[in-house]
Design an enzyme around this catalytic site. Sequence first.
Site, mmCIF file in Angstrom:
data_model
loop_
_atom_site.group_PDB
_atom_site.id
_atom_site.type_symbol
_atom_site.label_atom_id
_atom_site.label_comp_id
_atom_site.label_asym_id
_atom_site.label_seq_id
_atom_site.Cartn_x
_atom_site.Cartn_y
_atom_site.Cartn_z
ATOM 1 C CG ASP A 274 -1.861 1.927 -2.710
ATOM 2 O OD1 ASP A 274 -1.310 2.471 -3.793
ATOM 3 O OD2 ASP A 274 -0.718 2.372 -1.869
ATOM 4 C CG HIS A 320 12.446 -0.411 -4.466
ATOM 5 N ND1 HIS A 320 12.475 -1.470 -4.525
ATOM 6 C CD2 HIS A 320 11.040 -0.306 -4.189
ATOM 7 C CE1 HIS A 320 11.187 -2.083 -4.616
ATOM 8 N NE2 HIS A 320 10.212 -1.419 -3.970
#
Length: 422
Positions: A274, A320
């Site tokens: 991340d 998404h």
Amino acid sequence: MTARAQELSVSLSDNISTIQRFLETNKLPSLSIEQDVPFQYQANPDFTRPRDAAVLACKELLSLLTGAFGTLTSQTTAENANTQAICRFKIAESFPDKQESATFDEIADRCGLPEPEVRRIIRASLPSYIFREKSRGTVTHTAASRLLATFPLMRQWIETTGAEIHPAALKVADAIEKWPGSEEPNHTGYNIANNTTDNAFIHMSKQPGRAEKFAAAMTLFSNGPGYAPTHLVDNYPWDRHSSGTIVDVGGSHGEYSIPIAQKFSSIQRVIVQDLPHVIEQAGATAPADLQDRVTFMAHDFFQPQPVKGADVYLLRWILHDWPDTYATRILCGLVPALEKSSKVVIHEYIVPEPGQTPTVQDQTLRIFDTSMRALTNGKEREARDWKKLFAEADDRFKIEEMWTPERSSLGIIVVGWDASAV
């Protein structure tokens, strides 16, 4: 004693029968979503009384069937406004210790608001089945208000929805008008609502605590039905990657890859990637007994993947967040690292075609889709959208399987890599 749900179903059936007799008496067609009852009949008490009773029975029955979680996460903007106030001023938490009931005065004393304000907020929430006022001036917990009182993550979700998602969603039409056809993540309702040219994630990160609060609120669904890690852990054959490496791309604190490592001890390495500020906080979250197998790495997924030849590159609820143009870039970033044996595993919604799923579930999916469009121009994708996305990223990607496991809200897409293709 007859169960409340049964009482409501009887009431609903009786009132629908009354409405049908009214329609037949007046030579009107049966209720239909294609044709409304003529306006001149809609004010007739013989129609409005059973109609209103049936609507109320439907609303309460829906709340019973979806539970407190569903009741609170499917609110309208107006309902959310009152629920935000309940959370902000800790109204649900302001009952005397261990009591299920309290007066307006007792709650007001504890939460610090004037009694008329407390009474107004609570009574506005009664139609949403948050609290009950069984006797005048005395408030009793419901399952929904009790959840607000005891589950901080739900309170965070309510406040974040009101502060971030609803204002952005109400500006979607303005964004479409201002930037027709745009796939830029900073051409959105969020940008108009917040008067910024930064995309939502960058804009939030510039204000201390805002991005962290948003991220924490989004983890609510990891605790909700259909979203728990077990659906991913139990429905993909992770044991086929014994002694291998899994890279959790954009994996935050490893909420999903750590359970995989825990269940499949033969997996040699799990690398959670991340952005640097996330990894700084995430490093301490791995259980002590996994620290030799689970590591954390700072990585921007728009850049080339630095871990070469991993068995699985896992992307859970990553794509998404982004329109196709940017989702394609994320997938292209994996290409330099892929080998013939590598798999890309996507864990996201696979939106069914209309009519292929219950209406309540379909409504939830469409709400998510609208929310992603409002925030970042992201989207929830149908099967054909996933196929198109991988084909546009690189024709060496080959979708091998695509399904939504039973009881899971998110689907699993397994993508292979044809290293021999040119």
